[in-house]
Design an enzyme around this catalytic site. Structure first.
Site, PDB file in Angstrom:
ATOM      1  N   CYS A   1      -2.058   3.747  10.986  1.00 14.45           N
ATOM      2  CA  CYS A   1      -1.959   4.996  11.743  1.00 14.45           C
ATOM      3  C   CYS A   1      -3.265   5.178  12.516  1.00 14.45           C
ATOM      4  O   CYS A   1      -3.874   6.245  12.502  1.00 14.45           O
ATOM      5  CB  CYS A   1      -1.662   6.185  10.834  1.00 14.45           C
TER       6      CYS A   1
ATOM      7  N   ASP B   1       0.994  -1.131   4.909  1.00 13.14           N
ATOM      8  CA  ASP B   1       0.563   0.108   5.572  1.00 13.14           C
ATOM      9  C   ASP B   1      -0.917   0.259   5.236  1.00 13.14           C
ATOM     10  O   ASP B   1      -1.288   0.903   4.260  1.00 13.14           O
ATOM     11  CB  ASP B   1       1.383   1.280   5.049  1.00 13.14           C
TER      12      ASP B   1
ATOM     13  N   ASP C   1      -2.886  -1.516 -12.126  1.00 13.91           N
ATOM     14  CA  ASP C   1      -3.374  -2.655 -12.902  1.00 13.91           C
ATOM     15  C   ASP C   1      -2.291  -3.693 -13.163  1.00 13.91           C
ATOM     16  O   ASP C   1      -2.435  -4.573 -14.013  1.00 13.91           O
ATOM     17  CB  ASP C   1      -3.970  -2.174 -14.235  1.00 13.91           C
TER      18      ASP C   1
ATOM     19  N   ASP D   1       0.244   0.169  -5.270  1.00 12.74           N
ATOM     20  CA  ASP D   1      -0.977   0.661  -4.635  1.00 12.74           C
ATOM     21  C   ASP D   1      -2.121   0.501  -5.618  1.00 12.74           C
ATOM     22  O   ASP D   1      -1.970   0.815  -6.805  1.00 12.74           O
ATOM     23  CB  ASP D   1      -0.835   2.132  -4.220  1.00 12.74           C
TER      24      ASP D   1
ATOM     25  N   CYS E   1       0.867  -1.185   0.000  1.00 13.11           N
ATOM     26  CA  CYS E   1       0.000   0.000   0.000  1.00 13.11           C
ATOM     27  C   CYS E   1       0.898   1.227   0.000  1.00 13.11           C
ATOM     28  O   CYS E   1       0.901   2.024   0.936  1.00 13.11           O
ATOM     29  CB  CYS E   1      -0.928  -0.001   1.209  1.00 13.11           C
TER      30      CYS E   1
ATOM     31  N   GLY F   1       6.167   7.450   0.973  1.00 14.87           N
ATOM     32  CA  GLY F   1       6.987   7.830   2.121  1.00 14.87           C
ATOM     33  C   GLY F   1       7.728   6.657   2.743  1.00 14.87           C
ATOM     34  O   GLY F   1       8.933   6.720   2.992  1.00 14.87           O
ATOM     35  N   LYS F   2       7.011   5.571   2.979  1.00 18.33           N
ATOM     36  CA  LYS F   2       7.651   4.412   3.599  1.00 18.33           C
ATOM     37  C   LYS F   2       8.465   3.622   2.575  1.00 18.33           C
ATOM     38  O   LYS F   2       9.450   2.972   2.937  1.00 18.33           O
ATOM     39  CB  LYS F   2       6.591   3.533   4.270  1.00 18.33           C
TER      40      LYS F   2
END
EC number: 2.1.1.176
Length: 426
Positions: free
Chosen positions: A359, A306, A290, A263, A239, A244-245
């Site tokens: 989060c 995440d 896709d 994603d 995800c 960022g991660k």
């Protein structure tokens, strides 16, 4: 603009947010476009007051005995910002563009403002239906934890070890009073400020443009460190979102091995490419929404999930979302979390690890999702806390919860994050 005009503008913006149910940032942008005379400092000050009014909407309304935008703003100024009543009245009366001065009733309420007799959910500044979720996680400390989630957040950045060390970033951001974060060895923190103080716009700094650092809360940094990715491994960031991660994982691996960034929402991935180039990252393969990931099935050393969540752990940064959250939305997030966990499990090799991160501070989204997952996937087992943290992170005072660790503003001075690391039987 004078202070009275700023207060009136905040009331008008808050009225629009409340009546039209629109995001604060969107309404503030529209207000700025319609009031070109307002400078950047004025817009920032108005935004501060609006965001703070929303943070403490429930308690301010209770103190003022009404839920109007005016009451909430006045309650915030007097009770949260600590403004003297007479000073506040002078600001309002001394500006033709300001609101009407406090009435006699308002003066009485502001003079006697106290939350000592307020219900628990009012003191916590959360919708009443959320109380059981927070109580399940934090037990008798839930009000204090929720109150910390209503405060302003600092600006945290992560030194990009591919280009710069933390000392270099600290020097680059010294003008903002930057300090090292207490737990992450890569973190740098700039204080949140108070009242009308402007926040530092670190993305305008040369160091950011050069890729020396990325904006990332310390809890998010710690989640990546707890994942334990090693150079040379094959890692799937399932995800990835804006990346960022992904960037943090790639840096931990020192550009060796490969991070597969995916994603299912292609719009979330659109900014990842510029970020990868700026960071000097060379070991990331971005898979479009896709893309066929069948070639990765059962081959990943680590799968980082995440998961989509309510975002209750980042209410400090997005205070309006806690008032828009509904039980139906929570149920929808929980279904998505189970689905993405099942998908992630399919890609973990025997002996590999599945890292689940949210989060959120809600037990149903965290330990509850893991309990459900383990019933469906008995070949996975959560690692003991001491094996997750490792020597470098043993000092982090994270709360141990069933199946993982929980970080929170009151406990670790970070956003609220849940981390669970599971290992698949070999």
């Amino acid at each position: 603009m004078r202070i009275g005009g700023r207060i009136q503008a905040a009331i008008e913006v808050l009225e629009t947010v409340e009546t039209q149910h629109r995001p604060i940032a969107e309404v503030l942008k529209d207000w700025g476009n319609a009031h070109r005379f307002a400078g950047s400092g004025d817009r920032a000050a108005i935004g501060n007051l609006v965001f703070d009014a929303v943070r403490w909407r429930s308690s301010s309304a209770w103190l003022m005995d009404q839920e109007t935008a005016r009451a909430i703003v006045l309650g915030t100024l007097a009770y949260r910002w600590g403004w003297n009543l007479e000073t506040l009245a002078d600001f309002m009366a001394g500006d033709e563009h300001g609101p009407e001065p406090p009435t006699a009733v308002e003066r009485t309420l502001l003079s006697n403002a106290s939350l000592d007799k307020a219900p628990a959910h009012i003191r916590a500044d959360v919708p009443e239906w959320i109380e059981p979720q927070l109580r399940a996680t934090f037990k008798e400390h839930w009000v204090d934890e929720a109150a910390a989630l209503a405060a302003r957040a600092p600006i945290d950045v992560r030194a990009n070890s591919l280009k710069a060390g933390r000392d270099k970033v600290l020097k680059a951001l010294d003008q903002f009073g930057a300090k090292a974060t207490p737990w992450s060895p890569l973190g740098v923190r700039i204080g949140a400020g108070s009242d009308f103080d402007r926040s530092a716009n670190v993305t305008n700094e040369p160091g950011y443009q050069k890729g020396w650092f990325e904006v990332q809360d310390e809890a998010s940094q710690l989640a990546v460190l707890l994942a334990g990715a090693e150079p040379g491994e094959q890692v799937l960031d399932l995800c990835a979102g804006a990346g960022g991660k992904t960037l943090a994982l790639a840096a931990e691996m020192n550009n060796r091995g490969q991070v597969h960034a995916y994603d299912r929402d292609k719009t979330r991935l659109k900014s990842i490419f510029d970020r990868l180039r700026r960071a000097g990252t060379r070991n990331v393969q971005v898979h479009s929404a896709d893309s066929d990931l069948k070639g990765l099935l059962g081959k990943m050393d680590r799968v980082f999930v995440d998961a989509p969540c309510t975002g209750s752990g980042v209410w400090r940064r997005r205070p309006d979302t806690k008032w828009r959250l509904t039980p139906a939305a929570l149920e929808a997030r929980m279904m998505e979390q189970s689905q993405v966990l099942d998908e992630g499990a399919r890609h973990v090799r025997p002996g590999g690890r599945l890292i689940y991160v949210t989060c959120s501070v809600f037990a149903d989204e965290n330990s509850g999702r893991i309990d459900s997952f383990l019933r469906r996937h008995p070949s996975f087992a959560p690692l003991p806390v001491e094996r997750i943290k490792g020597e470098a992170l043993n000092a982090v005072p994270a709360r141990t919860v069933p199946n993982g660790l929980l970080l929170s503003p009151a406990t670790t001075k970070t956003d609220g994050f849940f981390v669970c690391v599971m290992e698949r039987a070999g």
